[in-house]
Design a protein around this motif. Structure first.
Motif, short mmCIF file in Angstrom:
data_model
loop_
_atom_site.label_atom_id
_atom_site.label_comp_id
_atom_site.label_asym_id
_atom_site.label_seq_id
_atom_site.Cartn_x
_atom_site.Cartn_y
_atom_site.Cartn_z
N LEU A 1 0.83 -1.20 0.00
CA LEU A 1 0.00 0.00 0.00
C LEU A 1 0.87 1.25 0.00
O LEU A 1 0.60 2.22 -0.72
N ARG A 2 1.93 1.24 0.78
CA ARG A 2 2.83 2.40 0.85
C ARG A 2 3.52 2.63 -0.49
O ARG A 2 3.65 3.77 -0.95
N LEU A 3 3.93 1.56 -1.15
CA LEU A 3 4.68 1.70 -2.40
C LEU A 3 3.79 2.01 -3.59
O LEU A 3 4.16 2.80 -4.46
N THR A 4 2.62 1.38 -3.66
CA THR A 4 1.82 1.43 -4.89
C THR A 4 0.43 2.02 -4.73
O THR A 4 -0.22 2.34 -5.73
N ALA B 1 7.64 1.85 -8.30
CA ALA B 1 6.46 1.04 -7.97
C ALA B 1 5.21 1.58 -8.64
O ALA B 1 4.40 0.83 -9.19
N HIS B 2 5.05 2.89 -8.65
CA HIS B 2 3.89 3.48 -9.32
C HIS B 2 3.98 3.29 -10.83
O HIS B 2 2.96 3.14 -11.51
N ARG B 3 5.20 3.28 -11.35
CA ARG B 3 5.37 3.01 -12.79
C ARG B 3 4.98 1.56 -13.09
O ARG B 3 4.37 1.28 -14.13
N TRP B 4 5.32 0.64 -12.20
CA TRP B 4 4.93 -0.77 -12.36
C TRP B 4 3.41 -0.91 -12.38
O TRP B 4 2.85 -1.64 -13.20
N VAL B 5 2.73 -0.18 -11.48
CA VAL B 5 1.25 -0.22 -11.47
C VAL B 5 0.71 0.29 -12.80
O VAL B 5 -0.19 -0.33 -13.39
N ARG B 6 1.27 1.37 -13.29
CA ARG B 6 0.77 2.02 -14.50
C ARG B 6 1.11 1.23 -15.77
O ARG B 6 0.27 1.11 -16.67
#
Length: 417
Positions: A294-297, A349-354
């Motif tokens: 949750l903190r990372l993504t 991490a947010h780039r991985w989600v996207r």
């Protein structure tokens, strides 16, 4: 007395006003109801639609309804897996102005199932064991938080898929009590009740022909005590290490993290002769991987799902040029000499989600996506990738795994096979 809807969220009373409160719950028309599987209950329970929400409505007397509502709110503040309380409705009357029982309203736990609906087809013993593991984890979490359940059973629990395992959620808090901490006697009472209740539920399944013949109801019912005891001991036992082996403390903390728990406080003492060090995890909170993900993504998942997604995230990050050790830095250093923004784990991490997580999930037909939690679907895709890679003796890649999943697995999901 006029109809009263007591709720903490100002939106909920408005959504609930259109429900037929002038009718006993068992007489509600089908047009208001949602046909979801229900577990056994000593009260009348129905699932209904309120706006865009699906809610569980339970009839019971006013005092226990208000008490359970407050208890569920307390569990929510404590971070305990339980159904989400929305409102209590009192002052109900029928068309002749005769009083009707109040109701407690909770939010339907998406993707969850009561245990009896899971046994409509005889479950394999390994699956039943995973249900019991989930219930043992829930009971340990409750006891660590000082909550005495007073009525632990399969019937009072909902189960949700969690990356090949299950997560258990408390449904009925009517008999629960919160204390600063629980004595051994209070914990043992909960375990004894759980053993009796689960054995009885297993006997009912056996009588209905829904229990695998290899499972003995009485023996299996007592298993909750063993599973609970092993986990409780691992989380709370005192460890004594040689002074020169202090890294054993870190190893124990990592083992607790692997079980999904965080050590929020600890006591470390050294023997008077200096030969040994004593380590006691003072407070242990569950959801280690959930909080990390949750903190990372920003993704809010079950614990095992979080562990699986973090593993995939870490593997993906290791392939990125701006994360590999020794790779050229991208962008100027941050304040106080920090690493460039592009190399920070949160950014990657947010780039991985996207770029990975969301496109992968969206590549699956909408009818399948709606039946599974996104994190659980992603877990299934990773499992399918592993299966195909084992068969091919090389990594087939996620895109190929998604295409094969849509072609070979999704059609069976869509038809309910």
């Amino acid at each position: 007395m006029a109809l009263q809807i007591s709720a903490t969220n100002p939106e909920h009373p408005t959504l609930l006003l259109d429900l037929p409160w002038h009718l006993p719950l068992q007489e509600w028309p089908d047009s208001y109801l949602v046909p979801l599987p229900r577990g056994l209950s000593r009260h009348v329970v129905r699932y209904a639609r309120a706006g865009t929400e699906v809610v569980a409505v339970k009839e019971l007397a006013e005092r226990p309804a208000l008490r359970e509502y407050e208890m569920l709110r307390t569990l929510d503040r404590m971070g305990i897996p339980a159904v989400d309380p929305l409102a209590v409705v009192t002052g109900r009357t029928d068309a002749d102005q005769q009083p009707l029982e109040p109701v407690l309203i909770t939010r339907h736990l998406r993707g969850s199932q009561p245990y009896r609906s899971m046994f409509e087809t005889t479950l394999r013993p390994s699956t039943v064991h995973r249900l019991m593991d989930a219930l043992a984890v829930l009971l340990v979490r409750l006891h660590l938080a000082g909550f005495a359940w007073g009525d632990c059973s399969l019937s009072n629990t909902l189960f949700r898929r969690d990356a090949g395992a299950y997560a258990a959620y408390l449904v009925d808090a009517e008999t629960g009590e919160v204390h600063p901490s629980l004595s051994a006697g209070q914990r043992e009472y909960d375990i004894e009740l759980a053993q009796v209740n689960i054995s009885g539920e297993m006997l009912d399944l056996e009588a209905a022909g829904a229990l695998h013949p290899s499972l003995d109801p009485i023996t299996f019912g007592t298993e909750i005590g063993r599973r609970y005891g092993e986990l409780w001991n691992e989380l709370t036992r005192v460890s004594v290490y040689p002074t020169g082996k202090r890294h054993y403390i870190e190893r124990r903390i990592r083992r607790l993290n692997d079980l999904g728990f965080d050590v929020a406080e600890m006591q470390i003492g050294q023997a008077s002769n200096g030969d040994t060090v004593t380590f006691v995890p003072k407070v242990v909170d569950a959801g280690h991987h959930q909080r990390q993900l949750l903190r990372l993504t920003g993704l809010d998942t079950e614990e095992n799902q979080a562990r699986r997604l973090l593993g995939d995230l870490e593997s993906w990050m290791a392939t990125q040029e701006d994360h590999v050790s020794g790779a050229p830095s991208q962008g100027p250093p941050g304040p106080d000499g920090e690493a460039p923004v592009g190399t920070r784990p949160e950014v990657l991490a947010h780039r991985w989600v996207r770029e990975v997580f969301r496109p992968t999930v969206r590549a699956v037909p909408e009818g399948i996506r709606s039946a599974l939690d996104p994190a659980e679907l992603y877990h299934e895709l990773l499992e399918h990738r592993w299966y195909l890679s084992q068969r091919a003796q090389h990594d087939v890649g996620l895109d190929a795994a998604v295409r094969d999943y849509v072609r070979t697995v999704a059609p069976h999901r869509a038809t309910g096979a």
